[in-house]
Design an enzyme around this catalytic site. Structure first.
Site, short mmCIF file in Angstrom:
data_model
loop_
_atom_site.label_atom_id
_atom_site.label_comp_id
_atom_site.label_asym_id
_atom_site.label_seq_id
_atom_site.Cartn_x
_atom_site.Cartn_y
_atom_site.Cartn_z
N GLU A 26 13.49 -5.52 -0.52
CA GLU A 26 12.83 -6.09 -1.68
C GLU A 26 12.93 -5.05 -2.80
OE1 GLU A 26 8.33 -7.05 -3.32
OE2 GLU A 26 8.66 -6.96 -1.15
N ASP A 37 0.52 -4.86 -8.35
CA ASP A 37 0.88 -3.58 -7.74
C ASP A 37 -0.27 -2.60 -7.74
OD1 ASP A 37 3.48 -4.40 -7.21
OD2 ASP A 37 4.17 -3.82 -9.21
N TYR A 149 5.92 -15.05 1.73
CA TYR A 149 5.34 -13.71 1.60
C TYR A 149 3.84 -13.88 1.82
CZ TYR A 149 4.94 -8.97 -0.40
OH TYR A 149 4.73 -7.64 -0.60
#
Length: 235
Positions: A26, A37, A149
């Protein structure tokens, strides 16, 4: 993270993943407002931007890595919309990429991107979380490409001391036939092995590997430890 600490070094890091036994990379495109993030990956993206990383440069990096193993690009929506979804999907496909992850693209706004990716032969990989309701899981699972995911915890990316994904994986599995890859929080090989035992078809290790690269650890050896914990032969 594409371009971290610089483009040449990030290519070497990706190749070390391949050498260590990773099945897929990824590759993140650095962005100024990476809302999904945590601090490790956010810092890496900030440094990559400062070193001059651009979207075209990261795509070229992905092209080189795609010669070794499948590459899925992780990119925030603004960067895609600025170029146009059809153009962006075609660029990724031409570079030999396998898929695209857009963490800030909600289901309700994903139709155009999904259509462009389908037309280009790319997998648009969706994300689900512990807070995703059943009806939404059903709709996401029906449109999933490549893998789902599966976010193991609420919050941003980052290493966690403990995760318990079995119930979440069972919920997601009830709504899709594509593989489930568990991410967010996996920091140790034993956690990866536990995720696989709990029903994950794959595990996504991000912050731990980015931190290893930042601190000068042997990234190939670390990936090999995770691969061995998941049943791959030691390299």
């Amino acid at each position: 993270m594409g371009g971290f600490p610089d483009l040449e070094a990030s290519l070497a890091i990706g190749e070390a993943y391949a050498d260590g036994g990773a099945d897929l990379v990824e590759l993140g495109v650095p962005f100024s407002d990476p809302l999904a993030d945590g601090p490790v990956i956010h810092a890496a993206g900030t440094r990559a931007l400062a070193s001059g990383a651009t979207v075209p440069a990261v795509i070229e990096l992905a092209r080189a890595l795609a010669e070794r193993l499948p590459v899925v690009l992780m990119c925030y929506a603004n960067l895609i919309l600025a170029r146009g979804v059809e153009r962006f999907a075609d660029e990724l496909a031409s570079a030999g990429l396998s898929g695209l992850i857009v963490p800030d693209l909600p289901l309700e706004e994903a139709a155009a991107t999904l259509a462009a990716c389908d037309a280009a032969g790319l997998a648009l990989v969706p994300l689900v979380a512990p807070t995703t309701p059943e009806e939404r899981l059903r709709r996401i699972g029906a449109r999933a490409r490549g893998f789902v995911y599966t976010v193991s915890v609420t919050g941003t990316t980052g290493e966690r001391a403990e995760i318990d994904p079995a119930a979440l994986l069972a919920r997601v599995r009830a709504h899709t036939d594509v593989p489930l890859a568990l991410g967010f929080g996996i920091a140790r090989p034993e956690q990866a092995a536990a995720a696989a035992a709990a029903g994950a078809d794959g595990v996504i290790v991000g912050s731990r590997l980015v931190r290893a690269a930042a601190e000068g650890e042997d990234v190939r050896a670390l990936v090999a430890e995770f691969a061995e914990a998941l049943g791959a032969p030691a390299l």
